[in-house]
Design an enzyme around this catalytic site. Structure first.
Site, mmCIF file in Angstrom:
data_model
loop_
_atom_site.group_PDB
_atom_site.id
_atom_site.type_symbol
_atom_site.label_atom_id
_atom_site.label_comp_id
_atom_site.label_asym_id
_atom_site.label_seq_id
_atom_site.Cartn_x
_atom_site.Cartn_y
_atom_site.Cartn_z
ATOM 1 C CB THR A 126 -0.843 -0.057 1.352
ATOM 2 O OG1 THR A 126 -1.549 -1.138 1.396
ATOM 3 C CG2 THR A 126 -1.786 1.045 1.356
ATOM 4 N N GLY A 184 0.586 -1.586 5.263
ATOM 5 C CA GLY A 184 0.825 -3.058 5.876
ATOM 6 C C GLY A 184 -0.044 -3.999 5.880
ATOM 7 N N GLY A 185 -1.011 -3.963 4.757
ATOM 8 C CA GLY A 185 -2.072 -4.970 4.730
ATOM 9 C C GLY A 185 -3.019 -5.075 5.791
#
Length: 524
Positions: free
Chosen positions: A347, A429-430
């Site tokens: 991201t 970070g997902g």
């Protein structure tokens, strides 16, 4: 105060404007746009689009975005949901009939419609000053002349093995990932950006670009149509609000998972976090247990805004109190099964504050590294695989269906205090992002860390039955957590990346940027 004899970086201070993001070229472009007379919206969009060229593995025009926007002269926050929907023909039942129990992460079935471009066009028209031609000019130039690959970008670029077809042609160099210092050029994307600059959203969602997107997806077996693409529109809304020890936290409402960050903090409020060693086992254990409980709630409730019906329950104080009572300092709770197999850390995030104190918190993503691994044939637009955020469980609020937005991991945020917005921030970070928000807030509020130190501090994340610790945790902490029953592992890589700008009461801006990325904070 930081130890100036140890590796690290200082916070950045300025008064006229500030940008913090994950690539220095994007931060510089944001300041350039501010100094050309643009505002925070212009700067965030211009620099954000450029990040799709600086970090193509992380984001691009085929992705989605969410935004929190604080207008100049106001302390209210407007949210922008720039996430696209599944195509009308998407059908969870058809995938179940094929014997699937999850949406294929790297199949065309996971490709949802790109929502970010529509959001950028709409927000630019409604809130910007410069117009798209000037805002996109830097990204067009860099798409033509190229961007040198930065070290963290090269680290990520080397990993994916799922690039297929046109994606390999557009994003590999002779079938080999680009290395640090090599130049990445995307002249076909420069042409797309010129059309958007000239025609607005029609330059992307209609005409030759749209035809390239849909023809490419149909050729790969997708059910996507031009009508699906044309129907893609962003929506404005209000943030969700929670409080943590006199700090106000503002998060984007579902289909994002900002409410999960709020729930984690609501749970942690029931413990004396300030008394704990920031890198000790007690804190890591409490955060891990709160994460399991909050992510279990995420897996059951978060979905498309029209299908999320338990948000008030999720944010209610009594819910947090009940969940906190389940945490035992001496025992490890069972792990939470992931909602999907979609595990990732890719991201980009950018925050900008201008001289009038308009503030933007923008997050922009194609989900996994290089998204679905698929790209349009002519223009090389990477397709996101956000559809992997759906579940195939029949009757679930987040069950895949046509025209529906999937549960999203990306979440921009802002902090406030005493009625004043004080800090736009984000942690990439997902699935880690809600934990990252909570950890940054507790670093600042409970442990009194300076902003850059709060971002630098080691991170921990519990997922898939393991508790991953970044380097920097003492060996004694890892051993104590193991003795408690956690399956402790070393984090396989850097856990996310954070950016933040603090707006001090005297008007000074303080920017901080995560060393886990290539970027920086820059002020003017």
């Amino acid at each position: 105060m930081r130890d100036f004899q140890a590796p690290g970086r200082s916070a950045v201070f300025a008064t006229e404007g500030m940008c913090a993001t994950s690539h220095p070229l994007a931060a510089k472009v944001a300041l350039d746009l501010l100094q050309q007379g643009g505002n925070a919206v212009d700067a965030a969009i211009g620099a954000g689009v450029l990040l799709g060229l600086c970090e193509p593995q992380m984001t691009g025009l085929g992705g989605d975005c969410f935004m929190l926007l604080k207008p100049a002269g106001s302390e209210r926050i407007v949210t922008v949901n720039g996430s696209g929907c599944a195509p009308a023909g998407a059908d969870a039942g058809a995938l179940r009939a094929r014997g699937l129990d999850a949406v294929p992460v790297y199949g065309v079935e996971s490709v949802t419609l790109p929502g970010a471009v529509d959001a950028f066009c709409q927000v630019s028209a409604d809130w910007g000053r410069l117009g798209l031609a000037d805002t996109l000019a830097p990204a067009i130039r860099y798409a033509e002349i190229g961007v040198p690959v930065a070290p963290r970008v090269a680290y990520d670029w080397a990993e994916p093995t799922h690039l297929q077809g046109a994606a390999r042609r557009h994003y590999l160099n002779g079938n080999v990932p680009l290395r640090s210092g090599q130049i990445f050029r995307a002249p076909s994307q420069a042409e797309v950006l010129r059309r958007i600059a000239r025609e607005g959203r029609a330059g992307f969602y209609e005409g030759e670009v749209a035809q390239d997107l849909i023809d490419s997806l149909r050729e790969m077996g997708g059910c996507h149509t031009l009508d699906d693409l044309a129907a893609t529109t962003c929506t404005y809304g209000d943030p969700i609000h929670s409080a943590y020890r006199n700090l106000d936290l503002f998060e984007h409402a579902p289909n994002g998972t900002g409410a999960v960050a709020s729930l984690i903090l609501n749970i942690l409020q029931h413990f004396d976090m300030a008394s704990l060693d920031p890198l000790g086992p007690e804190r890591a254990h409490l955060e891990a247990e709160a994460t399991k409980l909050a992510y279990d709630a995420r897996n059951r409730f978060i979905a498309d805004p029209d299908h999320t019906t338990r948000l008030a329950h999720l944010l209610a104080p009594e819910t947090a109190a009940q969940l906190a009572s389940l945490i035992d300092p001496t025992r490890v709770l069972p792990d939470v099964a992931p909602l999907t197999e979609a595990i990732h850390r890719d991201t980009v995030y950018i925050t900008v504050v201008d001289r009038d104190r308009m503030a933007v918190s923008l997050i922009y993503s194609i989900f996994h590294s290089f998204g679905s691994g698929l790209a349009s044939d002519k223009f090389g637009i990477l397709f996101q695989n956000r559809g992997a955020g759906f579940t195939l469980t029949k009757g679930h609020p987040n069950e895949m269906a046509g025209g529906k937005r999937p549960m999203h991991t990306i979440i921009p945020a802002m902090l406030g205090e005493n009625g004043r917005i004080t800090m736009p921030f984000g942690v990439m970070g997902g699935a880690y992002q809600p934990v990252g928000h909570a950890r940054l807030v507790t670093n600042l509020r409970d442990h009194g860390m300076e902003l850059q130190s709060a971002i630098d501090a080691p991170r921990a994340f519990v997922e898939n039955g393991t508790l991953a610790l970044e380097t920097g945790y003492p060996i004694a902490t890892a051993q104590a957590l193991t003795d408690l029953g956690h399956q402790v592992i070393l984090s396989p890589g850097p856990r996310g990346g954070a950016q933040a700008i603090r707006i001090h009461a005297d008007g000074v801006l303080e920017g901080a940027s995560d060393p886990r990325k290539d970027g920086c904070a820059l002020g003017c």
